[in-house]
Design a protein around this motif. Sequence first.
Motif, PDB file in Angstrom:
ATOM      1  N   UNK A   1       0.835  -1.196   0.000  1.00  0.00           N
ATOM      2  CA  UNK A   1       0.000   0.000   0.000  1.00  0.00           C
ATOM      3  C   UNK A   1       0.880   1.260   0.000  1.00  0.00           C
ATOM      4  N   UNK A   2       1.903   1.240   0.843  1.00  0.00           N
ATOM      5  CA  UNK A   2       2.812   2.387   0.918  1.00  0.00           C
ATOM      6  C   UNK A   2       3.591   2.547  -0.398  1.00  0.00           C
ATOM      7  N   UNK A   3       4.033   1.447  -0.968  1.00  0.00           N
ATOM      8  CA  UNK A   3       4.731   1.502  -2.260  1.00  0.00           C
ATOM      9  C   UNK A   3       3.836   2.127  -3.325  1.00  0.00           C
ATOM     10  N   UNK A   4       2.560   1.718  -3.336  1.00  0.00           N
ATOM     11  CA  UNK A   4       1.632   2.251  -4.334  1.00  0.00           C
ATOM     12  C   UNK A   4       1.405   3.748  -4.142  1.00  0.00           C
TER      13      UNK A   4
ATOM     14  N   UNK B   1       6.003 -10.780  -3.877  1.00  0.00           N
ATOM     15  CA  UNK B   1       5.643  -9.474  -4.453  1.00  0.00           C
ATOM     16  C   UNK B   1       6.524  -9.049  -5.634  1.00  0.00           C
ATOM     17  N   UNK B   2       7.574  -9.807  -5.906  1.00  0.00           N
ATOM     18  CA  UNK B   2       8.512  -9.410  -6.971  1.00  0.00           C
ATOM     19  C   UNK B   2       7.800  -9.003  -8.282  1.00  0.00           C
ATOM     20  N   UNK B   3       6.817  -9.776  -8.752  1.00  0.00           N
ATOM     21  CA  UNK B   3       6.168  -9.372 -10.010  1.00  0.00           C
ATOM     22  C   UNK B   3       5.493  -7.990  -9.923  1.00  0.00           C
ATOM     23  N   UNK B   4       4.999  -7.644  -8.740  1.00  0.00           N
ATOM     24  CA  UNK B   4       4.322  -6.344  -8.552  1.00  0.00           C
ATOM     25  C   UNK B   4       5.315  -5.176  -8.628  1.00  0.00           C
ATOM     26  N   UNK B   5       6.528  -5.431  -8.190  1.00  0.00           N
ATOM     27  CA  UNK B   5       7.506  -4.337  -8.111  1.00  0.00           C
ATOM     28  C   UNK B   5       7.777  -3.695  -9.473  1.00  0.00           C
ATOM     29  N   UNK B   6       7.748  -4.512 -10.517  1.00  0.00           N
ATOM     30  CA  UNK B   6       8.117  -3.992 -11.836  1.00  0.00           C
ATOM     31  C   UNK B   6       7.093  -2.992 -12.372  1.00  0.00           C
ATOM     32  N   UNK B   7       5.865  -2.988 -11.801  1.00  0.00           N
ATOM     33  CA  UNK B   7       4.861  -2.048 -12.296  1.00  0.00           C
ATOM     34  C   UNK B   7       4.929  -0.687 -11.589  1.00  0.00           C
ATOM     35  N   UNK B   8       5.836  -0.571 -10.625  1.00  0.00           N
ATOM     36  CA  UNK B   8       5.964   0.699  -9.897  1.00  0.00           C
ATOM     37  C   UNK B   8       6.950   1.589 -10.646  1.00  0.00           C
TER      38      UNK B   8
END
Length: 219
Positions: free
Chosen positions: A94-97, A135-142
Amino acid sequence: MAVNIEAYRNLTEELKPFHAKLIAVSKTKPANDIQALYNAGQRDFGENYVQEMLEKASQLPSDIQWHFIGHLQSNKVKSILKTTSLIHGVDSLKLLNTINTEAGKLEIKTDVLLQVHIAEEETKFGFDKSEILELIPEFSSLENIRISGLMGMATFTEDMTQVKKEFNCLHELFNQLKTNLNKDYFTELSMGMTQDYKVALECGSTMIRIGSAIFGSRN
Ligand SMILES: *Cc1c(COP(=O)(O)O)cnc(C)c1O
């Protein structure tokens, strides 16, 4: 107690063979103390509280690199992005987003470290090791965030065998993630405080966060 410049110089020497960076943790200490250390050559300072960091930043030289090392709430993200050079304690998706969205509005890229829970204590913030791997796959969309590495705090104990085990565990995760994340950015391992920095350096720390050894004890 005034800032201990001699301890600072000794620390700087001690760090050289490790090529690690010193973050001087100045929370609760007055701007005068920070200025004194700045005059001795220090540029990287760590703060835990948003309002305190912003106030000090407005009073002190603009080439100071401010590291936010406290627990960051999503509703405070917007206010610190322009001031902070690195956010150490990012501990939820949530904080990353939120950081990603706010950085996007400002058209900047924000450097962050993911905080990992390595200590035995229940109360410390941070991702679990397994959670980060998932969560690694999510990181690439940030796209407005550069994940620059990991941060962790060991158990508060005199038992340096325990501390070493936890720091080694973080280093292992760091190596594992390095193969999956952008190698140009993913370079920092922020671990080690006044009481355990020597162990942290042996375990591969690239950034130690030192408060009381330089600024004296806090109330
Ligand atoms: C306060 C603090 C430090 C510095 O602690 P000392 O024991 O005074 O060196 C380092 N890291 C974090 C996250 C802190 O909150």
